[in-house]
Enzyme design. Structure first.
Site, short mmCIF file in Angstrom:
data_model
loop_
_atom_site.label_atom_id
_atom_site.label_comp_id
_atom_site.label_asym_id
_atom_site.label_seq_id
_atom_site.Cartn_x
_atom_site.Cartn_y
_atom_site.Cartn_z
N ARG A 153 -19.41 15.73 -1.45
CA ARG A 153 -20.32 16.85 -1.75
C ARG A 153 -21.18 16.62 -2.98
O ARG A 153 -21.49 17.55 -3.72
CB ARG A 153 -19.56 18.17 -1.93
CG ARG A 153 -18.69 18.58 -0.79
CD ARG A 153 -19.43 18.76 0.53
NE ARG A 153 -18.47 18.77 1.61
CZ ARG A 153 -18.15 17.69 2.33
NH1 ARG A 153 -18.77 16.54 2.15
NH2 ARG A 153 -17.25 17.76 3.27
N SER A 195 -17.89 26.61 1.40
CA SER A 195 -16.89 26.50 0.34
C SER A 195 -17.52 26.82 -1.00
O SER A 195 -18.58 26.30 -1.33
CB SER A 195 -16.32 25.08 0.28
OG SER A 195 -15.64 24.81 1.47
N GLU A 268 -18.96 24.12 -5.68
CA GLU A 268 -19.71 23.36 -4.67
C GLU A 268 -21.08 24.04 -4.49
O GLU A 268 -22.10 23.38 -4.35
CB GLU A 268 -18.96 23.33 -3.33
CG GLU A 268 -19.69 22.51 -2.27
CD GLU A 268 -18.86 22.26 -1.02
OE1 GLU A 268 -17.65 22.01 -1.13
OE2 GLU A 268 -19.46 22.31 0.07
C1 FAD Z 1 -20.69 29.21 7.15
C2 FAD Z 1 -20.93 27.94 6.38
C3 FAD Z 1 -20.19 26.82 6.69
C4 FAD Z 1 -20.39 25.62 5.97
N1 FAD Z 1 -19.64 24.53 6.30
C5 FAD Z 1 -19.83 23.39 5.63
C6 FAD Z 1 -19.08 22.21 5.97
O1 FAD Z 1 -18.26 22.19 6.88
N2 FAD Z 1 -19.31 21.09 5.25
C7 FAD Z 1 -20.22 21.03 4.23
O2 FAD Z 1 -20.40 19.97 3.62
N3 FAD Z 1 -20.95 22.13 3.90
C8 FAD Z 1 -20.79 23.28 4.57
N4 FAD Z 1 -21.52 24.40 4.24
C9 FAD Z 1 -22.51 24.31 3.14
C10 FAD Z 1 -23.92 23.93 3.64
O3 FAD Z 1 -23.99 23.98 5.03
C11 FAD Z 1 -24.28 22.51 3.21
O4 FAD Z 1 -24.15 22.36 1.81
C12 FAD Z 1 -25.72 22.13 3.57
O5 FAD Z 1 -25.92 20.81 3.15
C13 FAD Z 1 -26.75 23.03 2.94
O6 FAD Z 1 -28.03 22.70 3.46
P1 FAD Z 1 -29.26 23.63 3.08
O7 FAD Z 1 -30.50 23.11 3.73
O8 FAD Z 1 -28.93 25.04 3.39
O9 FAD Z 1 -29.35 23.37 1.52
P2 FAD Z 1 -29.58 24.44 0.36
O10 FAD Z 1 -28.42 25.37 0.32
O11 FAD Z 1 -30.92 25.06 0.46
O12 FAD Z 1 -29.53 23.48 -0.92
C14 FAD Z 1 -28.32 22.82 -1.26
C15 FAD Z 1 -28.66 21.75 -2.30
O13 FAD Z 1 -29.53 20.78 -1.72
C16 FAD Z 1 -30.76 20.69 -2.46
N5 FAD Z 1 -31.84 20.44 -1.51
C17 FAD Z 1 -32.18 21.15 -0.41
N6 FAD Z 1 -33.22 20.56 0.22
C18 FAD Z 1 -33.55 19.45 -0.51
C19 FAD Z 1 -34.55 18.45 -0.41
N7 FAD Z 1 -35.45 18.42 0.59
N8 FAD Z 1 -34.58 17.48 -1.35
C20 FAD Z 1 -33.68 17.46 -2.37
N9 FAD Z 1 -32.73 18.39 -2.52
C21 FAD Z 1 -32.64 19.38 -1.60
C22 FAD Z 1 -30.86 22.04 -3.20
O14 FAD Z 1 -31.66 21.91 -4.36
C23 FAD Z 1 -29.40 22.32 -3.51
O15 FAD Z 1 -29.01 21.56 -4.65
C24 FAD Z 1 -21.36 25.58 4.94
C25 FAD Z 1 -22.13 26.74 4.66
C26 FAD Z 1 -21.92 27.88 5.37
C27 FAD Z 1 -22.75 29.10 5.05
#
Ligand code: FAD
EC number: 1.3.1.98
Length: 273
Positions: A153, A195, A268
């Site tokens: 992560r 998480s 996280e």
């Molecule tokens: C119900 C649920 C279940 C989940 N299950 C899991 C799981 O099983 N495993 C897991 O690892 N995670 C899980 N997550 C967390 C989430 O899905 C991941 O962290 C995912 O990577 C987030 O993607 P996002 O586009 O929403 O990023 P965001 O939440 O928008 O951003 C997360 C981070 O990435 C950065 N970021 C976003 N886009 C870019 C870009 N283009 N360039 C550089 N940095 C960027 C942001 O600045 C921030 O630091 C879960 C979340 C939820 C709500």
């Protein structure tokens, strides 16, 4: 570059926050221009792992132009705003291996790479060759994945990812999506950011939260926040909760766990104050 307003109470998966000004990046030059201002920029993907203050500043997001999948022969180029589900379906249809983990993993490719998202030993880094991003000029450059320190992560990426470059290994594994679905059965369905804390080495954040009596206990003015009964590392928003209430509960959990176990929990969730 366009300025737009996003209501994070609806946009974010935790359904907390307010309406904020966000710069929409349409091309590398837009981002380069903003970088010249020297302000630290807060990158938004699909906000599934973000807690954003209504006062947050310098927010940026990619435009829809970065929602694409391009077959480049030897490799795939995937725009960073492409939703995980779209790449999952593409990989299944084209019999590509290494993308099975995207089933049920909310987010866009940029966020998923930055967080090296996954489940247990299955992480996005296994199929990633590298990213397209800016270094010292407004032209996109390729950075290899082994230069990105992709670990549990986390990564060392502190720039805007414009696209991910992925392997095209054949052999989508039909056995993996049901395995991942069963691993997700303990995840609550209420709004959350997944998480809340990373698991400390040799321990589980959920277990530690439960051990200090916080699991299932309701907090906040409306009693609408709690660490879920189903999975104590999921902080869920049952109604109208505020940014500060979420922050307070995160701090309370850290304090209680530190006092009882001498373990410092690390968030996280990414927090933009
Ligand atoms: C119900 C649920 C279940 C989940 N299950 C899991 C799981 O099983 N495993 C897991 O690892 N995670 C899980 N997550 C967390 C989430 O899905 C991941 O962290 C995912 O990577 C987030 O993607 P996002 O586009 O929403 O990023 P965001 O939440 O928008 O951003 C997360 C981070 O990435 C950065 N970021 C976003 N886009 C870019 C870009 N283009 N360039 C550089 N940095 C960027 C942001 O600045 C921030 O630091 C879960 C979340 C939820 C709500």
């Amino acid at each position: 570059m366009q300025k737009k307003y996003i209501d994070f109470k609806t946009y974010s998966s935790i359904k907390v926050g307010g309406i904020c000004e966000v710069y929409e990046i349409s091309n590398p030059q837009d981002y380069y221009t903003l970088l010249q201002s020297g302000n630290p920029l807060n990158i938004i993907g699909k906000a599934n792992n973000l807690l954003i203050s209504p006062q947050a500043k310098n927010l940026i997001i990619l435009s829809k132009d970065f929602d694409y999948i391009k077959d480049c022969g030897e490799y795939l180029e995937v725009g960073a705003l492409t939703p995980s589900g779209k790449l999952y379906s593409y990989a299944k249809k084209h019999n590509l291996a290494g993308f099975e983990i995207l089933r049920g993993l909310p987010g866009c490719i940029g966020g998923i790479i930055k967080m090296n998202a996954g489940l247990k030993e299955y992480e996005i880094k296994s199929s990633l060759l590298g990213i397209l991003c800016l270094k010292n000029n407004p032209q996109l450059e390729f950075v290899k994945s082994d230069e990105l320190s992709l670990e549990y992560r986390k990564s060392n990426i502190n720039t805007l990812i414009f696209a991910g470059i992925f392997k095209k290994d054949k052999g989508f594994d039909e056995n993996l999506p049901p395995l991942f679905a069963s691993m997700r059965q303990n995840q609550p369905s209420e709004p959350s950011f997944g998480s809340c804390f990373k698991n400390p080495s040799n321990n589980y954040a959920g277990f530690l939260i439960e051990s200090v009596g916080l699991k299932g206990k309701k907090f906040g003015k409306n009693k609408s926040l709690m660490f879920s009964q189903k999975h104590a590392n999921f902080l869920v928003n049952l109604g109208d909760s505020s940014f500060l209430e979420v922050l307070d509960l995160i701090e309370l959990a850290k304090k209680c766990v530190q006092e009882k176990h001498n373990i410092l929990l690390e968030e996280e969730v990414q927090i933009f104050s």
